[in-house]
Structures are given as C-alpha cells and as structure tokens.
Motif scaffolding. Structure first.
Motif, PDB file in Angstrom:
ATOM      1  N   LEU A  53      29.529  42.991  38.922  1.00 34.47           N
ATOM      2  CA  LEU A  53      28.686  44.123  38.714  1.00 34.47           C
ATOM      3  C   LEU A  53      28.017  44.208  37.395  1.00 34.47           C
ATOM      4  O   LEU A  53      26.894  44.153  37.225  1.00 34.47           O
ATOM      5  N   LEU A  54      28.798  43.636  36.398  1.00 34.76           N
ATOM      6  CA  LEU A  54      28.197  43.435  34.974  1.00 34.76           C
ATOM      7  C   LEU A  54      27.051  42.341  34.914  1.00 34.76           C
ATOM      8  O   LEU A  54      26.296  42.261  34.251  1.00 34.76           O
ATOM      9  N   ARG A  55      27.466  41.186  35.807  1.00 30.52           N
ATOM     10  CA  ARG A  55      26.432  40.001  35.810  1.00 30.52           C
ATOM     11  C   ARG A  55      25.189  40.395  36.598  1.00 30.52           C
ATOM     12  O   ARG A  55      24.190  40.199  35.983  1.00 30.52           O
ATOM     13  N   ILE A  56      25.355  41.354  37.446  1.00 32.60           N
ATOM     14  CA  ILE A  56      24.197  42.037  38.142  1.00 32.60           C
ATOM     15  C   ILE A  56      23.289  42.514  37.218  1.00 32.60           C
ATOM     16  O   ILE A  56      22.244  42.425  36.880  1.00 32.60           O
ATOM     17  N   ALA A  57      23.975  43.347  36.705  1.00 32.33           N
ATOM     18  CA  ALA A  57      23.594  44.565  35.583  1.00 32.33           C
ATOM     19  C   ALA A  57      22.792  43.731  34.499  1.00 32.33           C
ATOM     20  O   ALA A  57      21.634  44.119  34.247  1.00 32.33           O
ATOM     21  N   ARG A  58      23.460  42.818  33.926  1.00 33.08           N
ATOM     22  CA  ARG A  58      22.905  42.081  32.775  1.00 33.08           C
ATOM     23  C   ARG A  58      21.784  41.237  33.239  1.00 33.08           C
ATOM     24  O   ARG A  58      20.572  41.204  32.495  1.00 33.08           O
ATOM     25  N   LEU A  86      31.316  52.705  50.381  1.00 31.30           N
ATOM     26  CA  LEU A  86      30.565  51.344  50.368  1.00 31.30           C
ATOM     27  C   LEU A  86      30.878  50.592  51.306  1.00 31.30           C
ATOM     28  O   LEU A  86      30.419  49.706  51.865  1.00 31.30           O
ATOM     29  N   ALA A  87      32.545  50.810  51.735  1.00 31.72           N
ATOM     30  CA  ALA A  87      33.208  49.782  52.652  1.00 31.72           C
ATOM     31  C   ALA A  87      34.561  50.667  52.954  1.00 31.72           C
ATOM     32  O   ALA A  87      35.108  51.579  52.341  1.00 31.72           O
ATOM     33  N   MET A 133      26.356  48.428  41.636  1.00 36.44           N
ATOM     34  CA  MET A 133      27.715  48.450  41.950  1.00 36.44           C
ATOM     35  C   MET A 133      27.486  48.161  43.660  1.00 36.44           C
ATOM     36  O   MET A 133      28.581  47.492  44.342  1.00 36.44           O
ATOM     37  N   ARG A 134      26.664  48.813  44.516  1.00 38.78           N
ATOM     38  CA  ARG A 134      26.559  48.601  45.661  1.00 38.78           C
ATOM     39  C   ARG A 134      26.382  46.983  45.932  1.00 38.78           C
ATOM     40  O   ARG A 134      26.879  46.359  47.035  1.00 38.78           O
ATOM     41  N   ASP A 135      25.603  46.402  45.252  1.00 37.79           N
ATOM     42  CA  ASP A 135      25.175  44.990  45.348  1.00 37.79           C
ATOM     43  C   ASP A 135      26.264  44.293  45.145  1.00 37.79           C
ATOM     44  O   ASP A 135      26.737  43.290  45.635  1.00 37.79           O
ATOM     45  N   ALA A 136      26.941  44.501  44.071  1.00 39.48           N
ATOM     46  CA  ALA A 136      28.206  43.709  43.702  1.00 39.48           C
ATOM     47  C   ALA A 136      29.461  43.918  44.864  1.00 39.48           C
ATOM     48  O   ALA A 136      30.068  42.775  45.086  1.00 39.48           O
ATOM     49  N   VAL A 137      29.579  45.017  45.351  1.00 34.86           N
ATOM     50  CA  VAL A 137      30.344  45.012  46.590  1.00 34.86           C
ATOM     51  C   VAL A 137      30.069  44.211  47.709  1.00 34.86           C
ATOM     52  O   VAL A 137      30.837  43.397  48.223  1.00 34.86           O
ATOM     53  N   ALA A 182      24.950  46.019  57.613  1.00 33.20           N
ATOM     54  CA  ALA A 182      25.426  47.328  57.705  1.00 33.20           C
ATOM     55  C   ALA A 182      25.479  48.101  56.309  1.00 33.20           C
ATOM     56  O   ALA A 182      25.143  49.128  56.556  1.00 33.20           O
ATOM     57  N   ALA A 183      25.846  47.465  55.337  1.00 24.48           N
ATOM     58  CA  ALA A 183      25.752  48.231  54.037  1.00 24.48           C
ATOM     59  C   ALA A 183      24.436  48.606  53.538  1.00 24.48           C
ATOM     60  O   ALA A 183      24.183  49.634  53.234  1.00 24.48           O
ATOM     61  N   SER A 184      23.483  47.782  54.042  1.00 26.85           N
ATOM     62  CA  SER A 184      21.939  48.154  53.768  1.00 26.85           C
ATOM     63  C   SER A 184      21.672  49.536  54.518  1.00 26.85           C
ATOM     64  O   SER A 184      20.805  50.272  53.895  1.00 26.85           O
ATOM     65  N   SER A 185      22.030  49.441  55.784  1.00 31.86           N
ATOM     66  CA  SER A 185      21.679  50.876  56.508  1.00 31.86           C
ATOM     67  C   SER A 185      22.473  51.858  55.999  1.00 31.86           C
ATOM     68  O   SER A 185      21.921  52.849  55.893  1.00 31.86           O
TER      69      SER A 185
END
Length: 321
Positions: free
Chosen positions: A110-115, A161-162, A288-292, A310-313
């Motif tokens: 999550l932190l990597r994606i956000a940064r 999310l899951a 968060m969604r993308d990290a999961v 499925a998560a994108s849906s």
C-alpha cells in the motif's frame, strides 16, 4: 485565548506518543513548546487533559479522551479544507489503521503504491487489534482502516475487498503435511494448537472447530503471525489461520486448505458511518484496493487474473453496509 491548529497538533502528538519529549521529536519542535501548549489548553478548558506520574507515560483523563476525539475531527477537517482549497488532494495527509496480523502482508505494498502515485501525499498509520482499530475509527484518530469484519457494529461502514477462507498451517515434516488433498479439521484438532490470541480473532479461529463439535488443545497462544509460523515450523503444534503470508517467513511450515466448508473472513476497508470523506482519503482507499489485489494475485499465481477481474467488478459497485 483562541484554540489554534498548532495547539491541537501539539496536544494530539502528546496523546499519541505518551510524552512531551516524544511529541516534540515527532513534530521537530522543542519539548517546552509541547508542555506550554498543553497547559494553555487545560487553562482554557479549566480541566486536566492528562494524568501525570513521575517517570510514567502520560495518560489521557476521561475529559482528555473526549477532547482528543474532537481534536482529531478538527484537524481532519482542516486538512480536507486545505486540500480542497489548493485543488490538490494528493498533497494532503491521511491517518489510517491496519490490523496488526495483516499489516506485513498489505501495508508495505500500500505504501509503495501510494508513494509512486502521490509522492506528496503523507500517510500516517497505526497498527492494532480489531477492537483498537474500531475505537480509533470511532474517535476519529484514523479516517479508514484495513481490517477484518468480525461483527463490526452498524456505525462502522465496510467495503468488502475479499472473503478469505481459513487454512491449516502444519510442520513441513509432519504426517499432516504428507497427507494428500485437503486436511480435515478433525485431524487438525488431534494436534496441539497454536492460537492467534487477539480480541475477536481468537473466537473466529476457534469457531470452525466448534461448528464441528471439536475442542482442540490450545498448547500456545501468540499475538504475532510471524511467531505462530515460527513455532509451527519448529514442530510445536499446528495452527488455523486466515492471513496468508510469504512461505519464506517460515520454511519449515506448510499451508494446507481445509476440507470442511467454514465461515469466511471478509477483508474490508472500514470507515466511521456518516463521516465526511476527504479527497486524500479516497486516494488512499484506492491504493488499499490495489494493494490487496496485488497481494492476492501474487498468491494465486495465474489465478490472480480472475481474482483481479472480480475485484475490479466489485469496485465499480462497492458493497457498503
């Protein structure tokens, strides 16, 4: 005297760190500045915010707990106002919480994606058990939390999310590890059990056994997922877990699916119901969604594409309740 954002920041830092010295270090100001700010607020309210004992951590009074919740609300509103005024939500600050056992799995991603996406967006996080995160959401110390939904109350809004199934963790050299196919809870219950001992978590992880009329011997209790994995790897018992970790964390432990159909654990983004959402917090929620998604895709290998689809849906029509 009027209350300033500076006084509120000094007060919340002292409450969160437990000392004026630690608060001063956190905010890069002098220690007397923190002490003076607290005295000014107590003089204004004509009440004490902290109990003070020599050499002990500063503890909020009941009045201080109430004022801390209000201070967080005001600071969050100010941060939202500043971000909206500048038109740049990606330059704000967001306070989040992460359930302690899942933090190693999802928080670094999550932190990597956000940064990478929002280098000027500041994310401050706390780790805690489910009860602590629930309290932090209610008191507005955090804006959102990545956690499990184990009977969250109606005043906490959840976006699923899951849904994760429990699995068995067994020593690599054990008879259970060498069995073909899925493991039965009946076989698992014959072995010494190492239980994650956190509020709500312990009951949820025992529930599959209870549903089958089983009462395994709980040999050890631990609050750390890494410790449980290490103990299983050393042949001290077996465990039933939800959070799936990196197999390199404990090479001597093997994860095996459970034969019985058991209750599933929703992994959710939790927020206080009716609370206003800042633009910055919405950006973090997407991270968060993308990290999961990324963690589950790595876990599933080729099957991760289907999980991601499925998560994108779900994301197009989030399940909120």
């Amino acid at each position: 005297m009027r209350v300033s954002l500076r006084l509120l920041r000094y007060f919340t830092a002292a409450a969160e760190t437990g000392s004026t010295t630690a608060a001063a270090k956190l905010l890069n100001v002098s220690q007397p500045s923190i002490s003076v700010a607290i005295r000014e607020l107590e003089a204004l309210f004509d009440d004490t915010l902290f109990t003070r004992e020599s050499g002990a951590k500063m503890t909020l009074t009941r009045f201080g707990v109430r004022k801390l919740a209000e201070a967080h609300q005001l600071l969050n509103a100010a941060a939202s106002f500043e971000a909206d005024d500048s038109g740049d939500a990606a330059a704000g600050e967001v306070q989040i919480g992460v359930f302690s056992t899942i933090a190693p799995v999802y928080l670094p991603e999550l932190l990597r994606i956000a940064r990478a996406r929002f280098p000027d967006l500041s994310i401050r996080f706390i780790e805690g058990d489910l009860m602590q995160l629930e309290d932090a959401l209610r008191s507005s110390r955090i804006e959102l939390a990545l956690m499990y939904d184990v009977g969250l109350p109606a005043d906490i809004e959840r976006e699923c999310l899951a849904e994760l199934r429990p699995y068995a963790l067994v020593p690599a050299q054990s008879k259970l590890a060498k069995k073909a196919g899925r493991l039965s809870l009946h076989d698992l219950a014959k072995e010494p059990l190492i239980l994650i001992d956190l509020p709500h978590s312990r009951e949820f992880l025992m529930a599959p056994f209870w549903q089958c009329g089983l009462a395994p011997e709980v040999r050890y209790r631990a609050t750390s997922l890494a410790l449980v994995r290490g103990m299983v790897a050393n042949g001290l018992g077996v465990s039933l877990l939800i959070t799936q970790g990196d197999q390199t964390m404990a090479a001597g432990a093997i994860e095996r699916p459970i034969r019985e159909e058991t209750i599933r654990q929703p992994l959710v983004i939790a927020r206080p119901a009716r609370a206003s959402r800042t633009k910055a917090s919405e950006l973090v929620a997407q991270c968060m969604r993308d990290a999961v998604d990324a963690a589950l895709a790595r876990r599933a290998g080729q099957g991760g594409k289907a999980a991601s689809k499925a998560a994108s849906s779900r994301r197009r029509a989030p399940s909120l309740r």
